[in-house]
Design a protein around this motif. Structure first.
Motif, short mmCIF file in Angstrom:
data_model
loop_
_atom_site.label_atom_id
_atom_site.label_comp_id
_atom_site.label_asym_id
_atom_site.label_seq_id
_atom_site.Cartn_x
_atom_site.Cartn_y
_atom_site.Cartn_z
N TYR A 1 0.82 -1.21 0.00
CA TYR A 1 0.00 0.00 0.00
C TYR A 1 0.86 1.27 0.00
N ASP B 1 0.64 4.16 -2.80
CA ASP B 1 0.50 5.57 -2.42
C ASP B 1 1.51 6.45 -3.15
N GLN C 1 -0.34 10.06 -2.88
CA GLN C 1 -1.43 10.23 -1.92
C GLN C 1 -1.01 9.71 -0.54
N TYR D 1 -6.88 -1.92 -3.33
CA TYR D 1 -6.32 -0.62 -2.98
C TYR D 1 -6.11 0.25 -4.22
N SER E 1 -7.98 3.79 -4.88
CA SER E 1 -7.13 4.96 -5.14
C SER E 1 -7.47 5.61 -6.47
N LYS F 1 -8.92 9.45 -7.06
CA LYS F 1 -8.28 10.39 -7.96
C LYS F 1 -9.24 10.86 -9.06
#
Length: 506
Positions: free
Chosen positions: A431, A435, A440, A492, A496, A500
């Motif tokens: 993760y 990111d 993020q 994930y 994400s 976005k």
């Protein structure tokens, strides 16, 4: 015998569940299944809320062939115009206009007097009726509204052209005795030269949503609003599957029928659960995993002698199958397409090719592909296409001091992006890498693993919910794979990408 109309708001009120976000393709897929289930009216969304909601309502209006398609609108002309723009091509369009009437809402939310509320209802319901033949009005927070003023508001809406009156228990405040009496009071006192349909809309804050909806039916309501699996704001809404089965099993008492095809109930519930990321509790009535299980020896003995001793609902009535789907690695394209059509899916050539390819990959890993596996395959495919973002490779390695390292590559807008990071464990390392790619730092609120089927070859389905720490917006993601780490990464990435896509900076 009375026929009760079913109004589904899974795609509108249900999507207000924190972390639930259906994309347009999923909403159309859900709408088609709801139509197959027998829903009379679907509240497809709130067209003014966002461009995505508008497009989804418009797409559903063009996709369904029998259901009435409704759009939500405040008592504002811009809302009504936007709803008309989204719905005017529907086979049977409806608008749902609402305005709060309770004192607490008038004083603290609207800052309006009673006279101003009545004037707004009159103006905007009349404006809506100029554009829609079917106009539904809801006095928001009706159950905490003074009865005399509620009657005045409802009568104003009817005089302005509303033919459907919804009586929402917006905060789950009422109880069956009070709610039933409220319907009896309104029905007895309204004046109209044409028939008026009264509808219930209940929330489950005190655990009485289904009981309240049934009390409304007992007292004259001919329509019930709710969601599949009871999802929705806070504690959720009336679970429509519960009302449908109550009317069927206790037909001797309610003396009412519906258009619901009960054997599509479990399939509808499973689809909503998978796409929403909200797992159905094992002890959930009608559709829970334990709804037709018997643990007690006394119960088991009784069921073996006669199932009616402890089963008032047979599993087959709601579409719970006991046998597995006989599809495997030797199955051909024709058998695959035929089964998908039986499940209610129609795909174009390109979609069929991609799904069949993924099916064969799955069949190479499993002895037998079940119906659950196929439904998950379709849901996973739909999300990947909509997000335009796909997990490519996940590579793990051990790092000193007990940490794990991960290298993740993602195909994003047809470009490969790669990042690496470490974490206290494998999931955290994966993760952290993702990111970096999305630039993020969201907060992981929920991480849940479910086995789709039993056995050593079961697929893992991972649900995650992440939150933007600046805006507190919550987004869910779903990942499916034999490898738990791969499924975790897929979930994930999906969440994400969706975050976005909404333009949220995290």
């Amino acid at each position: 015998m009375r026929k009760i109309q079913f109004f589904d708001t899974t795609l509108r009120d249900g999507e207000q569940t924190p972390g639930v976000n259906f994309n347009t393709k999923e909403k159309v897929q859900l709408a088609l299944q709801l139509e197959k289930w027998g829903i009379d009216t679907i509240e497809a969304g709130f067209p003014i809320a966002s461009e995505g909601d508008f497009q989804a309502v418009q797409a559903i209006a063009g996709a369904v062939t029998r259901m009435t398609v409704a759009g939500l609108a405040r008592c504002q002309k811009k809302d009504i115009d936007r709803a008309y723009e989204a719905l005017h091509q529907a086979v049977d369009p409806q608008i749902h206009v609402f305005l709060a009437t309770s004192e607490v809402h008038r004083q603290y939310k609207l800052n309006m007097t009673k006279a101003e509320v009545l004037a707004s209802i009159k103006e905007h319901v009349a404006y809506a009726r100029e554009r829609f033949e079917k106009v539904q009005f809801s006095p928001e927070d009706a159950t905490r509204t003074d009865k005399a003023f509620l009657l005045e508001a409802v009568q104003t809406a009817i005089d302005a052209g509303a033919t459907i009156i919804n009586v929402p228990d917006t905060v789950g405040f009422t109880n069956p005795t009070e709610y039933g009496a409220l319907f009896a009071y309104l029905i007895a006192n309204i004046k109209s030269e044409q028939p008026i349909i009264f509808s219930s809309h209940c929330h489950d804050d005190l655990g009485m949503a289904t009981a309240n909806a049934l009390a409304a039916i007992e007292n004259g309501a001919d329509r019930v609003e709710g969601t599949i699996n009871g999802i929705g704001e806070r504690a959720g809404n009336t679970a429509l599957e519960e009302v449908a089965l109550a009317l069927h099993i206790r037909n001797d008492f309610y003396q009412a029928t519906s258009n619901i095809k009960l054997n599509e109930t479990k399939r509808t519930s499973d689809l909503v659960a998978r796409l929403s990321g909200i797992t159905v509790p094992k002890n959930k009535a009608i559709v829970g995993g334990n709804a037709y299980a018997h643990e007690s020896g006394i119960h088991q003995d009784g069921v073996l002698k006669n199932p009616e001793t402890y089963e008032i609902i047979t599993p087959q009535l709601v579409g719970v199958e006991t046998n597995s789907l006989p599809l495997g690695k030797l199955s051909g394209r024709h058998a695959f397409v035929d089964k998908m059509q039986q499940l209610g899916y129609q795909f174009d050539q390109e979609e069929t090719n991609e799904l069949f390819k993924r099916f064969k990959e799955l069949a190479d890993k499993k002895k037998q592909v079940t119906e659950q596996d196929l439904l998950a395959l379709v849901a996973d495919q739909g999300r990947s296409q909509e997000d335009g973002c796909e997990l490519d490779v996940v590579q793990l390695q051990y790092v000193s001091n007990g940490h794990q390292g991960a290298v993740v590559s993602i195909i994003k807008d047809e470009e490969k992006q790669v990042a690496s990071a470490i974490g206290a464990g494998s999931i955290q390392a994966i993760y952290n890498s993702i990111d970096q790619i999305f630039q993020q730092q969201p907060k992981l609120l929920n991480y849940e693993i479910t086995a789709l089927t039993s056995g050593e070859d079961a697929q893992a389905e991972v649900h995650v919910v992440i939150e933007c720490q600046d805006t507190n917006e919550k987004i869910s993601g779903i990942g499916l794979d034999f490898d738990v780490l791969q499924a975790s990464a897929k979930a994930y990435v999906q969440a994400s990408a969706a975050l976005k896509k909404r333009g949220v900076l995290v």
